[in-house]
Design an enzyme around this catalytic site. Structure first.
Site, PDB file in Angstrom:
ATOM      1  N   LYS A  11      -7.544   1.068  -2.758  1.00 53.59           N
ATOM      2  CA  LYS A  11      -7.109   0.700  -1.405  1.00 53.59           C
ATOM      3  C   LYS A  11      -7.336   1.858  -0.447  1.00 53.59           C
ATOM      4  CE  LYS A  11      -5.347  -1.661   1.960  1.00 53.59           C
ATOM      5  NZ  LYS A  11      -4.034  -2.281   2.001  1.00 53.59           N
TER       6      LYS A  11
ATOM      7  N   LYS B  62       0.010   5.298   8.517  1.00 52.83           N
ATOM      8  CA  LYS B  62       0.719   5.513   7.254  1.00 52.83           C
ATOM      9  C   LYS B  62      -0.266   5.566   6.097  1.00 52.83           C
ATOM     10  CE  LYS B  62       2.219   2.253   4.823  1.00 52.83           C
ATOM     11  NZ  LYS B  62       1.802   1.486   3.598  1.00 52.83           N
TER      12      LYS B  62
ATOM     13  N   THR C  49       0.861  -1.185   0.000  1.00 55.84           N
ATOM     14  CA  THR C  49       0.000   0.000   0.000  1.00 55.84           C
ATOM     15  C   THR C  49       0.892   1.229   0.000  1.00 55.84           C
ATOM     16  OG1 THR C  49      -1.764  -1.140   1.190  1.00 55.84           O
ATOM     17  CG2 THR C  49      -1.789   1.263   1.239  1.00 55.84           C
TER      18      THR C  49
END
Length: 291
Positions: A172, A240, A97
């Site tokens: 995502k 993150k 990701t």
């Protein structure tokens, strides 16, 4: 049998690479800490290599699942990077990701070098990786995706191409945005039940069968009530990811007020020492607020 390389053997990559080897592929792995690669070979067979370039040499597909934008660049680029070792026409599949920006950068560099690049971030957590039940959202050229899909299906429950390069990463982000709100809502519901003197398990038994039901509710409510937060995606990694979501929202003009708020709640969890707790630890934050 296909010749594959797998770069990154964390909690997700380790079992994913194992599924590929078990399916009969010829797998060579690379990990920044060589001991992890040696452990993988001892458990699954296959081979390990000292650099991404060596692992990728001669491979038809190179899969990666590393930590962040910088980690991905480091395994792709430079004299020891995978791109330097990949043969013309090979396909790089990135399960990390990361930002859509680094994806587009690496897609361009791969294309210039006669390679293909598919962004293919994953959802389903460690259990999904171990059980081969991941959801994979992809971006990139149709032909490259079509070639890579049968390989990814080795560890996928569902694999779909959403659009051009970067579309997988954008999808995502949607996933993480949805999870943030769902986990906070579930945490507040369980907290409210406790404060009202209700049995949380009985409450969830009823409401999970109606419109409030979700994967998070079904799979996390018991561990949340048991004050156990070692079962999934870590808060540090979620922050993150949410940082990527919020930065991208600034660029696109999207409004993410709930996501921004929940990101700060996760910061509170980090300040409690819970950076490695799983994302359902938002509930623990509410219990602490009460105390």
């Amino acid at each position: 049998m296909t010749k594959l390389a797998f770069l990154g053997l964390g909690v997700m990559g380790f079992p994913m690479a194992g599924h590929l080897q078990a399916a009969g592929h010829d797998v060579c792995v690379y990990n920044r800490s060589p001991a992890k690669a040696e452990d993988w070979v001892s458990k699954h067979g296959g081979r390990s290599a000292p650099t991404p370039r060596d692992a990728a040499s001669g491979a038809d597909f190179v899969m990666a699942c590393v930590g962040n934008d910088d980690d991905l660049r480091s395994v792709c680029l430079g004299p020891d990077g995978a791109f330097a070792g990949m043969k013309e026409g090979a396909i790089f599949v990135d399960h990390t990701t990361v930002s859509a920006k680094v994806t587009e950068e690496l897609y361009g560099k791969a294309r210039d070098g006669g390679l293909s690049f598919v962004d293919a971030p994953i959802s389903g957590g460690q259990a999904g990786a171990e059980n081969g039940q991941l959801s994979i959202m992809c971006g990139g050229d149709q032909a490259a995706y079509d070639a890579a899909e049968p390989v990814m299906n080795t560890y996928a429950k569902l694999c779909r191409r959403i659009g051009v390069s970067g579309a997988g990463q954008m999808t995502k982000m949607c996933n993480q945005i949805a999870i943030a709100g769902l986990v906070q809502g579930l945490s507040e519901a369980l907290h409210f039940a406790e404060e009202a003197g209700l049995d949380g398990r009985s409450v969830v038994e009823v409401i999970s069968q109606g419109a409030a039901g979700s994967w998070q509710m079904s799979n996390r409510y018991e561990t949340m009530l048991d004050d156990a937060f070692e079962h999934g995606f870590a808060v540090d990694w979620m922050r993150k990811d949410l940082g990527i979501c919020l930065a991208t929202a600034e660029e696109t003009g999207a409004s993410l007020p709930v996501t921004a708020l929940v990101d700060q709640f996760y910061k509170d969890v980090q300040n409690m020492g819970g950076g490695r707790w799983d994302t359902s630890s938002l509930f623990k934050r509410l219990r602490k607020v009460k105390g």
